[in-house]
Design a protein around this motif. Structure first.
Motif, PDB file in Angstrom:
ATOM      1  N   ASP A   1       0.846  -1.192   0.000  1.00 26.70           N
ATOM      2  CA  ASP A   1       0.000   0.000   0.000  1.00 26.70           C
ATOM      3  C   ASP A   1       0.888   1.250   0.000  1.00 26.70           C
ATOM      4  OD1 ASP A   1      -1.896   1.980   0.298  1.00 26.70           O
ATOM      5  OD2 ASP A   1      -3.097   0.851   1.761  1.00 26.70           O
ATOM      6  N   TYR A   2       1.340   1.650  -1.162  1.00 26.71           N
ATOM      7  CA  TYR A   2       2.235   2.793  -1.290  1.00 26.71           C
ATOM      8  C   TYR A   2       1.510   4.101  -0.977  1.00 26.71           C
ATOM      9  CZ  TYR A   2       5.662  -0.336  -3.331  1.00 26.71           C
ATOM     10  OH  TYR A   2       6.563  -1.350  -3.523  1.00 26.71           O
ATOM     11  N   GLU A   3       0.253   4.163  -1.336  1.00 28.00           N
ATOM     12  CA  GLU A   3      -0.520   5.377  -1.088  1.00 28.00           C
ATOM     13  C   GLU A   3      -0.594   5.662   0.415  1.00 28.00           C
ATOM     14  OE1 GLU A   3      -4.920   6.941  -2.333  1.00 28.00           O
ATOM     15  OE2 GLU A   3      -3.857   5.658  -3.753  1.00 28.00           O
ATOM     16  N   GLN A   4      -0.836   4.625   1.186  1.00 32.79           N
ATOM     17  CA  GLN A   4      -0.891   4.795   2.636  1.00 32.79           C
ATOM     18  C   GLN A   4       0.479   5.178   3.182  1.00 32.79           C
ATOM     19  OE1 GLN A   4      -2.339   1.419   4.881  1.00 32.79           O
ATOM     20  NE2 GLN A   4      -1.738   2.327   6.840  1.00 32.79           N
ATOM     21  N   ALA A   5       1.532   4.574   2.651  1.00 29.20           N
ATOM     22  CA  ALA A   5       2.888   4.871   3.124  1.00 29.20           C
ATOM     23  C   ALA A   5       3.216   6.349   2.922  1.00 29.20           C
ATOM     24  CB  ALA A   5       3.898   3.999   2.385  1.00 29.20           C
ATOM     25  N   PHE A   6       2.918   6.866   1.725  1.00 32.02           N
ATOM     26  CA  PHE A   6       3.163   8.286   1.468  1.00 32.02           C
ATOM     27  C   PHE A   6       2.281   9.149   2.370  1.00 32.02           C
ATOM     28  CE2 PHE A   6       5.015   6.943  -2.668  1.00 32.02           C
ATOM     29  CZ  PHE A   6       6.168   7.709  -2.631  1.00 32.02           C
ATOM     30  N   GLY A   7       1.047   8.685   2.585  1.00 32.88           N
ATOM     31  CA  GLY A   7       0.128   9.438   3.437  1.00 32.88           C
ATOM     32  C   GLY A   7       0.624   9.545   4.863  1.00 32.88           C
ATOM     33  N   VAL A   8       1.154   8.447   5.402  1.00 35.50           N
ATOM     34  CA  VAL A   8       1.683   8.449   6.773  1.00 35.50           C
ATOM     35  C   VAL A   8       2.846   9.425   6.888  1.00 35.50           C
ATOM     36  CG1 VAL A   8       2.927   7.068   8.487  1.00 35.50           C
ATOM     37  CG2 VAL A   8       0.919   6.109   7.330  1.00 35.50           C
ATOM     38  N   LEU A   9       3.762   9.378   5.909  1.00 33.87           N
ATOM     39  CA  LEU A   9       4.910  10.282   5.941  1.00 33.87           C
ATOM     40  C   LEU A   9       4.480  11.735   5.819  1.00 33.87           C
ATOM     41  CD1 LEU A   9       7.747   8.560   3.845  1.00 33.87           C
ATOM     42  CD2 LEU A   9       7.871   9.301   6.223  1.00 33.87           C
ATOM     43  N   ASP A  10       3.553  11.997   4.899  1.00 34.11           N
ATOM     44  CA  ASP A  10       3.098  13.361   4.669  1.00 34.11           C
ATOM     45  C   ASP A  10       2.456  13.944   5.935  1.00 34.11           C
ATOM     46  OD1 ASP A  10       2.571  15.602   2.831  1.00 34.11           O
ATOM     47  OD2 ASP A  10       0.457  15.060   3.136  1.00 34.11           O
ATOM     48  N   ALA A  11       1.598  13.140   6.577  1.00 30.80           N
ATOM     49  CA  ALA A  11       0.930  13.609   7.799  1.00 30.80           C
ATOM     50  C   ALA A  11       1.945  13.855   8.909  1.00 30.80           C
ATOM     51  CB  ALA A  11      -0.107  12.577   8.243  1.00 30.80           C
ATOM     52  N   ALA A  12       2.930  12.979   9.036  1.00 30.66           N
ATOM     53  CA  ALA A  12       3.936  13.127  10.085  1.00 30.66           C
ATOM     54  C   ALA A  12       4.804  14.355   9.846  1.00 30.66           C
ATOM     55  CB  ALA A  12       4.804  11.877  10.159  1.00 30.66           C
ATOM     56  N   MET A  13       5.165  14.604   8.582  1.00 29.57           N
ATOM     57  CA  MET A  13       6.032  15.749   8.284  1.00 29.57           C
ATOM     58  C   MET A  13       5.323  17.072   8.547  1.00 29.57           C
ATOM     59  SD  MET A  13       8.413  14.730   5.023  1.00 29.57           S
ATOM     60  CE  MET A  13       7.095  14.165   3.952  1.00 29.57           C
ATOM     61  N   ARG A  14       4.017  17.118   8.381  1.00 28.04           N
ATOM     62  CA  ARG A  14       3.270  18.358   8.642  1.00 28.04           C
ATOM     63  C   ARG A  14       3.272  18.715  10.130  1.00 28.04           C
ATOM     64  NH1 ARG A  14      -0.587  16.422   4.858  1.00 28.04           N
ATOM     65  NH2 ARG A  14      -1.986  15.833   6.568  1.00 28.04           N
ATOM     66  N   GLU A  15       3.364  17.703  10.986  1.00 25.07           N
ATOM     67  CA  GLU A  15       3.305  17.936  12.431  1.00 25.07           C
ATOM     68  C   GLU A  15       4.676  17.957  13.099  1.00 25.07           C
ATOM     69  OE1 GLU A  15       0.605  15.411  14.526  1.00 25.07           O
ATOM     70  OE2 GLU A  15      -0.858  15.384  12.901  1.00 25.07           O
ATOM     71  N   ALA A  16       5.681  17.435  12.428  1.00 27.29           N
ATOM     72  CA  ALA A  16       6.996  17.260  13.063  1.00 27.29           C
ATOM     73  C   ALA A  16       7.738  18.584  13.202  1.00 27.29           C
ATOM     74  CB  ALA A  16       7.830  16.274  12.248  1.00 27.29           C
ATOM     75  N   HIS A  17       8.620  18.645  14.220  1.00 34.92           N
ATOM     76  CA  HIS A  17       9.540  19.764  14.372  1.00 34.92           C
ATOM     77  C   HIS A  17      10.692  19.585  13.375  1.00 34.92           C
ATOM     78  CE1 HIS A  17       7.309  21.174  17.758  1.00 34.92           C
ATOM     79  NE2 HIS A  17       7.499  20.045  18.444  1.00 34.92           N
ATOM     80  N   ARG A  18      11.516  20.613  13.232  1.00 35.91           N
ATOM     81  CA  ARG A  18      12.535  20.631  12.161  1.00 35.91           C
ATOM     82  C   ARG A  18      13.460  19.402  12.153  1.00 35.91           C
ATOM     83  NH1 ARG A  18      13.399  25.348   9.270  1.00 35.91           N
ATOM     84  NH2 ARG A  18      15.573  24.777   8.922  1.00 35.91           N
ATOM     85  N   PRO A  19      14.084  19.008  13.277  1.00 36.03           N
ATOM     86  CA  PRO A  19      15.001  17.839  13.202  1.00 36.03           C
ATOM     87  C   PRO A  19      14.287  16.567  12.757  1.00 36.03           C
ATOM     88  CG  PRO A  19      15.316  19.053  15.246  1.00 36.03           C
ATOM     89  CD  PRO A  19      14.059  19.589  14.623  1.00 36.03           C
ATOM     90  N   GLU A  20      13.083  16.336  13.321  1.00 41.53           N
ATOM     91  CA  GLU A  20      12.325  15.131  12.936  1.00 41.53           C
ATOM     92  C   GLU A  20      11.853  15.232  11.484  1.00 41.53           C
ATOM     93  OE1 GLU A  20      11.671  16.877  15.716  1.00 41.53           O
ATOM     94  OE2 GLU A  20      12.505  15.469  17.220  1.00 41.53           O
ATOM     95  N   ARG A  21      11.450  16.454  11.074  1.00 43.84           N
ATOM     96  CA  ARG A  21      10.959  16.632   9.695  1.00 43.84           C
ATOM     97  C   ARG A  21      12.088  16.393   8.689  1.00 43.84           C
ATOM     98  NH1 ARG A  21       9.791  21.522   6.887  1.00 43.84           N
ATOM     99  NH2 ARG A  21      10.051  22.682   8.836  1.00 43.84           N
ATOM    100  N   ALA A  22      13.278  16.801   9.034  1.00 40.76           N
ATOM    101  CA  ALA A  22      14.424  16.575   8.147  1.00 40.76           C
ATOM    102  C   ALA A  22      14.675  15.081   7.954  1.00 40.76           C
ATOM    103  CB  ALA A  22      15.663  17.255   8.720  1.00 40.76           C
ATOM    104  N   ARG A  23      14.607  14.347   9.082  1.00 37.02           N
ATOM    105  CA  ARG A  23      14.851  12.895   9.006  1.00 37.02           C
ATOM    106  C   ARG A  23      13.747  12.210   8.214  1.00 37.02           C
ATOM    107  NH1 ARG A  23      19.225   9.765   9.207  1.00 37.02           N
ATOM    108  NH2 ARG A  23      18.546   7.611   9.322  1.00 37.02           N
TER     109      ARG A  23
END
Length: 474
Positions: A19-41
């Protein structure tokens, strides 16, 4: 607060299920909420996900890497960042790319080692890639079959075809669905190279069962093109098993699927020509080989020209054939140079240049093209009325050629004819040659009547000598 490890685990679980769509969705949602160091990783991990799409995603991979280092410049020193940069460089510059450093190849992060391995294979550094210590169990599930696939490609590049075929088999075992089918087809392709058409056919039988009966809208094109490849490989297997009619059905379907889902390919055109040659449709075969030549890359062109030269010979156009074959002979990298030289000898023989033909055929024989060179030498010896020598050449063909192949039948025909010209000194041998050739010579062939006459005369002589002594002639 976003936890990178937990997010990546969720992404890997989605990827394991395809399920690639879900994988991209999980990353996208996490990056919107993450702080800079976590978002970079997380952006760096997004790059790893883009890399799975190969050359089609180099722009996306490059963008992810730029964003990651912009958010956190210190990531430039991260082994995963460096490995992904090496893979991106390898995809754009091939062997000219800078290889990943030893520190990256030995990094504690298995994901970094995986992308370093990918980069090295893309740079044609297969042995260096295989030297990386990377157990499949260290990787997420979605990368395990891909690891075996990359290792197979590395082995293939090193000429270790049997090892590569086995690794594609392992990759298939680890993959699911259409990915498993593709890995099985890669294995079948190498089994064909290894001269194992029956094994390839069995492998393709397994692959065919994995195709969805009704692929979704996003999968239809990929499934269609991979199914075209399946039919292309199946055609080769059937042709090598002596079933040209069934192979013709397969290659026609391969061409239809290509036209529906993509563009015509060199490989399908080439195999179509080979099938048509076996069906005796020489002009149609010539047209197919001409199509293959138009579609060929620089690396493929010698193969297409060789097939075209042989097709022109079959149409008794030795001057045109020689032109194509000389172009192939000029390429020192072409692996079938001795066979090309033997075909040029055949051209010269048909043009009445017996001395040139003999010299070229002797050189081809010395270089390993035993069957085609021996057939030419047999023809030259016959023209010089050196019957014993001619018979030696045809006997050599019979020892080397596959039973019931075209060359095997020709050698039996010629051996029977030579013995007839000698006055049947060994009527039992002459009878056996004529009998074998006749069993594989159509009634419409001019040879059919000649062979029947040789068979009748040899049988009469055997009767005069008291028969065959109860032995079965074969």
């Amino acid at each position: 607060m976003i936890d990178v490890a937990t997010t990546w685990q969720q992404v890997c679980e989605a990827l394991a299920g395809g399920d690639y769509e879900q994988a991209f969705g999980v990353l996208d949602a996490a990056m919107r909420e993450a702080h800079r160091p976590e978002r970079a990783r997380l952006t760096l991990l997004l790059g790893s996900l883009h890399a799975l799409y190969g050359d089609a995603a180099t722009t996306d991979l490059g963008a992810a890497l730029r964003e990651a280092r912009t958010i956190d410049p210190s990531l430039r020193e991260d082994p995963l960042y460096q490995a992904l940069m090496a893979e991106l460089d390898a995809r754009t510059r091939g062997p000219d790319a800078a290889p990943p450093s030893a520190a990256v190849r030995e990094a504690a992060d298995p994901l970094a080692r995986f992308h370093a391995l990918c980069a090295l294979v893309l740079m044609d550094e297969g042995q260096a890639a295989l030297d990386i210590h990377l157990p499949a169990s260290d990787l997420p599930v979605h990368l395990r079959w891909r690891l075996r696939s990359w290792e197979a490609e590395a082995n293939e590049g090193l000429g270790q075809t049997a090892d590569a075929a086995n690794l594609y088999g392992e990759a298939a075992h680890l993959a699911q669905g259409l990915n498993r089918a593709v890995m099985l087809q890669e294995q079948a392709a190498l089994q064909l190279q290894l001269g194992q058409p029956e094994a390839a056919k069995h492998t393709l039988d397994q692959a065919r069962l994995l195709y969805p009966t009704r692929p979704g809208p996003h999968d239809a094109e990929d499934a269609g093109l991979n199914l075209a490849t399946w039919h292309y490989l199946r055609a080769q297997a059937l042709l090598n098993l002596g079933q040209p009619d069934a192979a013709h059905d397969m290659i026609r379907e391969a061409a239809r699927l290509e036209a529906q889902h993509g563009d015509p390919s060199y490989g399908v055109a080439l195999v179509r020509g080979q099938v048509l040659t076996h069906l005796g449709r020489q002009q149609d075969a010539l047209n197919a080989f001409e199509d293959a030549l138009k579609l060929a890359t620089d690396a493929d062109r010698p193969y297409a020209n060789h097939e075209l030269g042989v097709a022109l010979l079959d149409l008794d156009r030795p001057v045109d054939a020689r032109e194509k074959l000389e172009a192939v002979l000029a390429d020192p990298e072409y692996p079938y140079q001795p066979e090309v030289l033997a075909d040029i000898a055949e051209c010269d023989y048909r043009l009445g240049r017996l001395q040139e033909a003999q010299l070229e055929a002797e050189q081809a024989l010395a270089q390993g093209a035993v069957i085609p060179a021996s057939l030419v030498l047999g023809s030259v010896a016959l023209d010089y009325f050196q019957l014993d020598e001619a018979l030696e050449h045809y006997d050599r063909v019979l020892r080397e050629a596959a039973p019931e192949s075209r060359d095997w039948v020709t050698a039996h025909q010629m051996a029977a004819d030579v013995m007839a010209q000698q006055g049947f000194p060994d009527p039992a041998a002459a009878y056996a040659h004529a009998q074998q050739a006749l069993a594989h010579t159509p009634d419409s062939d001019d040879w059919h009547v000649t062979l029947q006459e040789h068979l009748r005369k040899a049988e009469a002589l055997l009767s005069q000598q008291g028969g065959t002594g109860g032995r079965m002639l074969n």
